[in-house]
Motif scaffolding. Structure first.
Motif, PDB file in Angstrom:
ATOM      1  N   ASP A   1      48.792  36.662  45.496  1.00 34.53           N
ATOM      2  CA  ASP A   1      47.675  36.678  46.428  1.00 34.53           C
ATOM      3  C   ASP A   1      46.351  36.770  45.669  1.00 34.53           C
ATOM      4  OD1 ASP A   1      46.532  37.063  49.205  1.00 34.53           O
ATOM      5  OD2 ASP A   1      45.886  38.926  48.266  1.00 34.53           O
ATOM      6  N   LYS A   2      46.289  37.634  44.647  1.00 31.82           N
ATOM      7  CA  LYS A   2      45.067  37.757  43.851  1.00 31.82           C
ATOM      8  C   LYS A   2      44.808  36.459  43.081  1.00 31.82           C
ATOM      9  CE  LYS A   2      42.469  40.437  43.366  1.00 31.82           C
ATOM     10  NZ  LYS A   2      42.133  41.603  42.586  1.00 31.82           N
ATOM     11  N   LEU A   3      45.877  35.842  42.589  1.00 28.91           N
ATOM     12  CA  LEU A   3      45.719  34.594  41.829  1.00 28.91           C
ATOM     13  C   LEU A   3      45.076  33.517  42.692  1.00 28.91           C
ATOM     14  CD1 LEU A   3      46.492  33.785  38.918  1.00 28.91           C
ATOM     15  CD2 LEU A   3      48.543  32.737  39.836  1.00 28.91           C
ATOM     16  N   LEU A   4      45.473  33.441  43.959  1.00 26.75           N
ATOM     17  CA  LEU A   4      44.901  32.430  44.857  1.00 26.75           C
ATOM     18  C   LEU A   4      43.481  32.790  45.292  1.00 26.75           C
ATOM     19  CD1 LEU A   4      47.911  31.524  47.170  1.00 26.75           C
ATOM     20  CD2 LEU A   4      47.076  30.313  45.164  1.00 26.75           C
ATOM     21  N   MET A   5      43.094  34.056  45.145  1.00 23.03           N
ATOM     22  CA  MET A   5      41.757  34.490  45.543  1.00 23.03           C
ATOM     23  C   MET A   5      40.746  34.403  44.405  1.00 23.03           C
ATOM     24  SD  MET A   5      41.890  35.298  48.746  1.00 23.03           S
ATOM     25  CE  MET A   5      43.105  33.981  48.945  1.00 23.03           C
ATOM     26  N   LEU A   6      41.206  34.027  43.184  1.00 21.73           N
ATOM     27  CA  LEU A   6      40.305  33.973  42.045  1.00 21.73           C
ATOM     28  C   LEU A   6      39.334  32.799  42.184  1.00 21.73           C
ATOM     29  CD1 LEU A   6      42.743  34.680  39.067  1.00 21.73           C
ATOM     30  CD2 LEU A   6      41.147  36.266  40.151  1.00 21.73           C
ATOM     31  N   PRO A   7      38.183  32.880  41.515  1.00 22.49           N
ATOM     32  CA  PRO A   7      37.243  31.750  41.520  1.00 22.49           C
ATOM     33  C   PRO A   7      37.868  30.511  40.910  1.00 22.49           C
ATOM     34  CG  PRO A   7      36.219  33.740  40.643  1.00 22.49           C
ATOM     35  CD  PRO A   7      37.673  34.035  40.764  1.00 22.49           C
ATOM     36  N   ALA A   8      37.347  29.339  41.303  1.00 20.58           N
ATOM     37  CA  ALA A   8      37.919  28.071  40.844  1.00 20.58           C
ATOM     38  C   ALA A   8      37.854  27.932  39.335  1.00 20.58           C
ATOM     39  CB  ALA A   8      37.188  26.911  41.510  1.00 20.58           C
ATOM     40  N   CYS A   9      36.817  28.507  38.707  1.00 27.44           N
ATOM     41  CA  CYS A   9      36.688  28.346  37.258  1.00 27.44           C
ATOM     42  C   CYS A   9      37.838  29.019  36.508  1.00 27.44           C
ATOM     43  CB  CYS A   9      35.356  28.906  36.772  1.00 27.44           C
ATOM     44  SG  CYS A   9      35.061  30.591  37.320  1.00 27.44           S
ATOM     45  N   CYS A  10      38.516  29.982  37.143  1.00 24.24           N
ATOM     46  CA  CYS A  10      39.658  30.623  36.485  1.00 24.24           C
ATOM     47  C   CYS A  10      40.861  29.697  36.403  1.00 24.24           C
ATOM     48  CB  CYS A  10      40.046  31.900  37.234  1.00 24.24           C
ATOM     49  SG  CYS A  10      38.790  33.190  37.185  1.00 24.24           S
TER      50      CYS A  10
ATOM     51  N   ILE B   1      37.559  38.770  42.763  1.00 24.83           N
ATOM     52  CA  ILE B   1      37.985  37.622  43.558  1.00 24.83           C
ATOM     53  C   ILE B   1      36.786  36.722  43.859  1.00 24.83           C
ATOM     54  CG2 ILE B   1      39.864  38.926  44.596  1.00 24.83           C
ATOM     55  CD1 ILE B   1      38.171  39.089  47.160  1.00 24.83           C
ATOM     56  N   GLU B   2      37.084  35.567  44.449  1.00 18.36           N
ATOM     57  CA  GLU B   2      36.042  34.626  44.814  1.00 18.36           C
ATOM     58  C   GLU B   2      35.127  35.252  45.867  1.00 18.36           C
ATOM     59  OE1 GLU B   2      35.976  29.872  45.769  1.00 18.36           O
ATOM     60  OE2 GLU B   2      37.517  31.098  46.726  1.00 18.36           O
ATOM     61  N   SER B   3      33.835  35.208  45.595  1.00 20.42           N
ATOM     62  CA  SER B   3      32.865  35.839  46.488  1.00 20.42           C
ATOM     63  C   SER B   3      32.555  34.930  47.677  1.00 20.42           C
ATOM     64  CB  SER B   3      31.576  36.149  45.716  1.00 20.42           C
ATOM     65  OG  SER B   3      30.590  36.681  46.573  1.00 20.42           O
ATOM     66  N   ASP B   4      32.439  35.517  48.849  1.00 23.80           N
ATOM     67  CA  ASP B   4      32.075  34.772  50.055  1.00 23.80           C
ATOM     68  C   ASP B   4      30.945  35.526  50.751  1.00 23.80           C
ATOM     69  OD1 ASP B   4      31.882  33.210  52.260  1.00 23.80           O
ATOM     70  OD2 ASP B   4      33.849  33.691  53.104  1.00 23.80           O
ATOM     71  N   LYS B   5      29.719  35.125  50.440  1.00 25.48           N
ATOM     72  CA  LYS B   5      28.544  35.790  51.010  1.00 25.48           C
ATOM     73  C   LYS B   5      27.980  35.034  52.210  1.00 25.48           C
ATOM     74  CE  LYS B   5      27.248  37.832  46.569  1.00 25.48           C
ATOM     75  NZ  LYS B   5      26.211  37.932  45.516  1.00 25.48           N
ATOM     76  N   GLY B   6      28.648  33.961  52.607  1.00 23.86           N
ATOM     77  CA  GLY B   6      28.166  33.189  53.747  1.00 23.86           C
ATOM     78  C   GLY B   6      28.298  33.965  55.040  1.00 23.86           C
TER      79      GLY B   6
ATOM     80  N   GLY C   1      33.717  37.742  35.417  1.00 25.06           N
ATOM     81  CA  GLY C   1      35.051  37.296  35.076  1.00 25.06           C
ATOM     82  C   GLY C   1      35.302  35.860  35.416  1.00 25.06           C
ATOM     83  N   SER C   2      34.314  35.155  35.986  1.00 26.34           N
ATOM     84  CA  SER C   2      34.526  33.776  36.380  1.00 26.34           C
ATOM     85  C   SER C   2      34.054  32.804  35.343  1.00 26.34           C
ATOM     86  CB  SER C   2      33.801  33.501  37.703  1.00 26.34           C
ATOM     87  OG  SER C   2      32.403  33.610  37.516  1.00 26.34           O
TER      88      SER C   2
ATOM     89  N   PRO D   1      32.986  21.884  48.092  1.00 25.11           N
ATOM     90  CA  PRO D   1      33.731  22.967  48.747  1.00 25.11           C
ATOM     91  C   PRO D   1      33.425  24.350  48.146  1.00 25.11           C
ATOM     92  CG  PRO D   1      35.170  21.802  47.243  1.00 25.11           C
ATOM     93  CD  PRO D   1      33.841  21.134  47.136  1.00 25.11           C
ATOM     94  N   ARG D   2      32.395  24.415  47.307  1.00 20.77           N
ATOM     95  CA  ARG D   2      31.986  25.657  46.638  1.00 20.77           C
ATOM     96  C   ARG D   2      33.064  26.223  45.723  1.00 20.77           C
ATOM     97  NH1 ARG D   2      29.727  29.692  50.936  1.00 20.77           N
ATOM     98  NH2 ARG D   2      30.056  31.138  49.219  1.00 20.77           N
ATOM     99  N   PHE D   3      33.839  25.323  45.093  1.00 27.03           N
ATOM    100  CA  PHE D   3      34.659  25.770  43.981  1.00 27.03           C
ATOM    101  C   PHE D   3      33.744  26.183  42.831  1.00 27.03           C
ATOM    102  CE2 PHE D   3      38.129  22.717  45.583  1.00 27.03           C
ATOM    103  CZ  PHE D   3      38.601  23.684  46.442  1.00 27.03           C
ATOM    104  N   LEU D   4      32.604  25.549  42.750  1.00 26.08           N
ATOM    105  CA  LEU D   4      31.527  25.920  41.841  1.00 26.08           C
ATOM    106  C   LEU D   4      30.261  26.082  42.665  1.00 26.08           C
ATOM    107  CD1 LEU D   4      32.132  23.310  38.969  1.00 26.08           C
ATOM    108  CD2 LEU D   4      32.922  25.686  39.032  1.00 26.08           C
ATOM    109  N   ASN D   5      29.304  26.801  42.120  1.00 28.25           N
ATOM    110  CA  ASN D   5      28.017  26.967  42.780  1.00 28.25           C
ATOM    111  C   ASN D   5      26.922  26.425  41.884  1.00 28.25           C
ATOM    112  OD1 ASN D   5      28.513  28.782  45.323  1.00 28.25           O
ATOM    113  ND2 ASN D   5      29.774  29.635  43.702  1.00 28.25           N
ATOM    114  N   PRO D   6      25.952  25.726  42.451  1.00 25.71           N
ATOM    115  CA  PRO D   6      24.909  25.129  41.621  1.00 25.71           C
ATOM    116  C   PRO D   6      24.059  26.180  40.938  1.00 25.71           C
ATOM    117  CG  PRO D   6      24.357  24.921  43.952  1.00 25.71           C
ATOM    118  CD  PRO D   6      25.752  25.447  43.881  1.00 25.71           C
TER     119      PRO D   6
END
Length: 601
Positions: free
Chosen positions: A90-99, A310-315, A350-351, A391-396
């Motif tokens: 579950d944590k592995l799937l929640m990591l940022p795309a760069c990981c 984990i991947e941040s979701d501030k939206g 960590g990303s 899809p915000r796997f990365l952020n500008p």
């Protein structure tokens, strides 16, 4: 303890069984006293029968308690391993795309598959040892102090001396083992470098020098291994001598007490048996630390993964179905945090480790109207970076990306990604049924009719019908293997079933079998129709029908237009188009052993 707490009832059952199992040891030792003092000395046959029945009963109780404790504690360990695997995945799937960038991390996969098991096994071993052996030692010492407290003190000192000797020898053995490991690593390094650079070794005549280096490393391993053997062989006689000295002293003191009628012969024998029974649990507890260290290192790796950000979701804005208008407004992306002042990914700390695998982008301004098909052409991976921003796997790093006027950073990840589908032949096959692959992520909501309709629209029905079990055929490992174009059509069916307004299409797939080419073209036409589509590595046919072709060089846009326009005015694009004018791969049919003519051919 957080993983054990939900199963505290089973843990209490296991600990209770271990206590019962431990209690049988001093009780068996205690039966020696009446056996000698009353049965043998006084020839009391009735008491002998009772003692023998008691011994049989104690062993029966011990066996039942041992079975219950072993089953219960291993059940808890297995559940712990299961919970850890699920939580780590579950944590592995929640990591940022760069990981996920770069090659898959085999160490992480091993940690989930076998690390959780080692962690759980360490827990069961420690609990079993501490509970069983601690209660055994306490029970034996209690009985020995009851018989004669002075002799019990001597026995306790004997156990302490043996424990100290084993601890010192164990620490010394660990130091020597580490030295052997370091020396072996040095030898491997010499071997590896010598073989890798054999040309230099031979041209510079350094064979003798390298052989001498190898001999010195081999000698170091030999000396360390010899010291380890000497230490291991020395520990046994030291323990034996300690036991002999203390036993001799105990026998002397026991004889004095027996002469003074302070203790019976049966009591002396029972006390001696208690001391002998005391040695093994003391030895196990003394050696527990060495095996525990390896388990603690595994635990450290497990919880390092679980503690990862984990991947941040501030939206804060949750959109329904979008129209599909995408705008890139002066978007830049810098994978190296040293190259810009504002490069912190929203993924959090960590990303950064995988960011170097993405190419930079510089001041991208681009608009995609709803339903427009845009092909990205670039010799580097900048186009992949661009599509990963959607899809915000990365952020500008700088600039904005707008979806229907909303900044992507203001949208919740769930609602944003619900409007996007990915079609890629490279990673579309999961080890499951064809139906589950098509309805991936929506299996609980998709009906068989919806799945069948999506498969027909993707022109996948023609090969699905030939499968052994149709839509329920297992594919992937231990199942039916799909060809490249079949995997692609399954991915298209998945996107069609999701029916999003935005599509990311990667056309970097193997040349398609000519017999299936028209199916693939029809499926691609169906999935892109009416959707805002970004195409990576487009084929020539896609370039010709694209509403707009974007030519990227070194991370920025150098030209934009339709295919025919770019052919006329852009020499770089014209050369690129020429590379796509290669013949399709021809399927070689295997006619061997079908006819004499074929054999001659």
């Amino acid at each position: 303890m957080r993983y054990v707490a939900p199963h505290w009832e089973v843990l209490m059952l296991a600990l209770g069984s271990l206590v019962v199992m431990s209690a049988t040891v001093p009780m068996l030792v205690a039966l020696i006293q009446p056996m000698l003092d009353s049965v043998i000395a006084e020839k009391n046959l009735e008491l002998m029968q009772m003692i023998l029945l008691a011994i049989v009963g104690l062993f029966a109780v011990r066996g039942v308690a041992g079975h219950i404790s072993t089953y219960a504690i291993n059940w808890i360990g297995s559940r712990m391993a299961m919970d850890l695997r699920v939580e780590m995945f579950d944590k592995l799937l929640m990591l940022p795309a760069c990981c996920y960038a770069g090659r898959p991390n085999a160490a992480v996969f091993s940690l989930i598959t076998s690390g959780a098991t080692r962690f759980a096994e360490a827990f069961t071993a420690v609990v079993t040892l501490l509970a069983r052996d601690t209660f055994t030692i306490v029970g034996l010492l209690g009985w020995m102090f009851y018989l004669d407290w002075t002799l019990a003190l001597v026995a306790l000192s004997m156990a302490s001396a043996i424990w100290l000797i084993m601890r010192l020898a164990g620490k010394r053995m660990q130091g020597i083992a580490r030295e052997v490991g370091h020396t072996t690593d040095s030898l491997s390094n010499v071997l590896e470098k010598s073989i890798e650079n054999y040309q230099v070794v031979k041209l510079y005549g350094a064979e003798g020098y390298e052989i001498e280096r190898m001999r010195k490393q081999a000698e170091r391993i030999h000396h360390a291994a010899t010291r380890r053997t000497a230490m291991a062989s020395l520990g046994v006689p030291l323990v034996q001598i300690s036991i002999a000295v203390v036993m001799g002293f105990i026998v002397y003191v026991a004889a004095q007490h027996a002469f003074a009628d302070k203790i019976t012969v049966g009591g002396v024998a029972s006390l001696a048996a208690g001391m002998v029974m005391l040695l093994e649990p003391v030895r196990r507890i003394a050696g527990m630390n060495e095996s525990l260290q390896h388990s603690l290192s595994t635990a450290d790796s497990v919880f390092s993964l679980l503690d990862h950000d984990i991947e941040s979701d501030k939206g804060t804005i949750a959109i329904e179905r979008a129209r599909g208008e995408l705008k890139f407004v002066h978007v830049s992306f810098c994978p190296d945090p040293q190259n810009g002042p504002d490069t912190t990914s929203e993924a959090g700390a960590g990303s950064r480790p995988g960011m170097g695998t993405y190419a930079p982008l510089r001041d991208i301004t681009l608009t995609l109207q709803p339903g427009e098909l845009v092909a990205l052409v670039d010799s580097s991976s900048a186009k992949s970076t661009l599509t990963n921003l959607v899809p915000r796997f990365l952020n500008p790093t700088r600039g904005q990306i707008l979806l229907d006027g909303h900044d992507l950073s203001s949208l919740t990840l769930g609602s944003l990604r619900a409007n996007i589908a990915l079609v890629s032949a490279g990673a579309t096959e999961f080890t499951d049924t064809i139906a589950a692959n098509i309805a991936f992520g929506a299996m609980s909501r998709a009906t068989e009719g919806n799945i069948t309709a999506a498969a027909q629209a993707a022109h996948a029905s023609e090969f699905i019908r030939r499968m052994p079990h149709g839509l329920q055929t297992m594919i992937g490992e231990q199942g039916q293997k799909l060809s490249g174009d079949q995997r692609l059509r399954i991915a298209i069916a998945r996107a069609l079933l999701k029916d999003p307004p935005i599509l990311l299409l990667d056309e970097k797939f193997d040349a398609v079998d000519p017999e299936s080419a028209h199916y693939v073209d029809a499926a691609l036409e169906a999935v892109t129709r009416g959707r805002t589509t970004l195409v990576i590595d487009p084929r020539l046919s896609t370039l010709r029908r694209a509403d707009s072709v974007v030519l990227l060089e070194e991370g920025h846009i150098v030209d934009t237009g339709r295919h025919a326009e770019l052919l006329v005015r852009n020499r770089t694009y014209a050369k690129f188009s020429q590379t796509l004018l290669k013949p399709e791969k021809v399927v070689a049919l295997d006619y061997r052993r079908t006819s004499p003519e074929a054999d001659q051919c």
